[in-house]
Motif scaffolding. Structure first.
Motif, mmCIF file in Angstrom:
data_model
loop_
_atom_site.group_PDB
_atom_site.id
_atom_site.type_symbol
_atom_site.label_atom_id
_atom_site.label_comp_id
_atom_site.label_asym_id
_atom_site.label_seq_id
_atom_site.Cartn_x
_atom_site.Cartn_y
_atom_site.Cartn_z
ATOM 1 N N ILE A 178 7.384 1.046 4.175
ATOM 2 C CA ILE A 178 7.428 1.451 2.767
ATOM 3 C C ILE A 178 8.655 0.866 2.087
ATOM 4 O O ILE A 178 8.589 0.362 0.950
ATOM 5 N N ILE A 179 9.800 0.918 2.767
ATOM 6 C CA ILE A 179 11.031 0.346 2.207
ATOM 7 C C ILE A 179 10.861 -1.152 1.966
ATOM 8 O O ILE A 179 11.293 -1.691 0.929
ATOM 9 N N TYR A 180 10.207 -1.830 2.905
ATOM 10 C CA TYR A 180 9.996 -3.278 2.750
ATOM 11 C C TYR A 180 9.109 -3.568 1.536
ATOM 12 O O TYR A 180 9.374 -4.491 0.761
ATOM 13 N N ILE A 181 8.058 -2.778 1.355
ATOM 14 C CA ILE A 181 7.171 -2.961 0.200
ATOM 15 C C ILE A 181 7.920 -2.698 -1.102
ATOM 16 O O ILE A 181 7.762 -3.433 -2.083
ATOM 17 N N LEU A 182 8.747 -1.660 -1.119
ATOM 18 C CA LEU A 182 9.536 -1.367 -2.313
ATOM 19 C C LEU A 182 10.523 -2.480 -2.619
ATOM 20 O O LEU A 182 10.746 -2.833 -3.788
ATOM 21 N N ALA A 183 11.120 -3.058 -1.585
ATOM 22 C CA ALA A 183 12.047 -4.172 -1.778
ATOM 23 C C ALA A 183 11.326 -5.378 -2.360
ATOM 24 O O ALA A 183 11.857 -6.081 -3.236
#
Length: 251
Positions: A119-124
């Protein structure tokens, strides 16, 4: 009574034909760029399916193909100064699907930590795209990216996954590092591989040849070194030609 011929009418006719041919060429180039963006998105969707089917090798292979396609799209649009709202939106959606969602799924969603990092990677990736939401292909295109471009981060993840056979610890560490590079405000040069020095074109051609003719491990190592050289030596290697161009324009 026959119409009288005037030079002005003939000139106007030929000018109209020239303008029509120019418009047809522009539309055909836009269609090519949009078709490549659509192909990029389709590869991303197939990569997502492969990740859910536990076929990470196929998922990574499709991401590496998308990495090369994305460079071709950038070369076409920058060289021909093509910019359309629908084309930009299609390309951005393809980038998010392929280099955001599909790349994040390489981390797996088997546990809460992996899911949270995905999820963090997608948000980044979303942050990276939003910070560069202006039209990238107009005549006022800047010579630098702000934050690591998503395709390079995806290439690093896909290559690392192939080399480590999907080792979750190594992939998590690499993904965390890529997140930091993407949200960082450092500047990266437009690589312009297909529009720059000959050696850069050879690097690109080597990636295409290896992707289809060489084993996964050799191809992954090649793409990983390629991406890391851009990440850690952006100006010394990939931005050298652009710096010289800026100096010439300044003089």
């Amino acid at each position: 009574e026959p119409l009288a011929w005037t030079p002005g009418q003939s000139t106007s006719f030929f000018l109209t034909n020239d303008q029509s041919h120019a418009q047809m060429n522009e539309f055909s180039c836009k269609d090519v760029a949009n078709a490549l963006s659509l192909a990029n998105m389709i590869l991303g969707l197939f990569s997502i399916i492969c990740s859910f089917c536990k076929r990470s090798h196929c998922a990574c292979w499709m991401l590496l193909i998308s990495f090369l396609i994305d460079m071709a799209i950038g070369a076409i649009t920058r060289h021909l100064t093509i910019c359309s709202k629908s084309g930009v939106e299609l390309n951005d959606f393809a980038v998010f699907t392929t280099f955001g969602l599909a790349s994040a799924l390489l981390l797996g969603v088997n546990g809460p930590l992996n899911g949270f990092l995905a999820i963090i990677y997608i948000l980044a990736t979303s942050f990276r795209l939003c910070s560069y939401s202006t039209c990238k292909w107009n005549s006022n295109i800047p010579f630098m990216y702000k934050g690591l471009p998503c395709p390079y981060a995806s290439c690093v993840l896909a290559s690392t996954s192939l080399l480590t056979k999907g080792n979750p610890l190594i992939l998590s560490c690499m993904a965390s590092l890529m997140v930091l590079f993407m949200i960082d405000q450092s500047y990266y040069p437009h690589d312009g591989i297909l529009e720059s020095e000959t050696w850069k074109k050879i690097v690109y051609l080597g990636g295409v040849i290896m992707l289809f003719l060489f084993p996964f491990s050799i191809t992954a190592f090649y793409c990983l070194m390629w991406s890391l050289s851009y990440i850690f030596f952006p100006d010394a290697l990939w931005g050298k030609a652009m710096c010289l161009k800026l100096q010439q324009e300044g003089n």
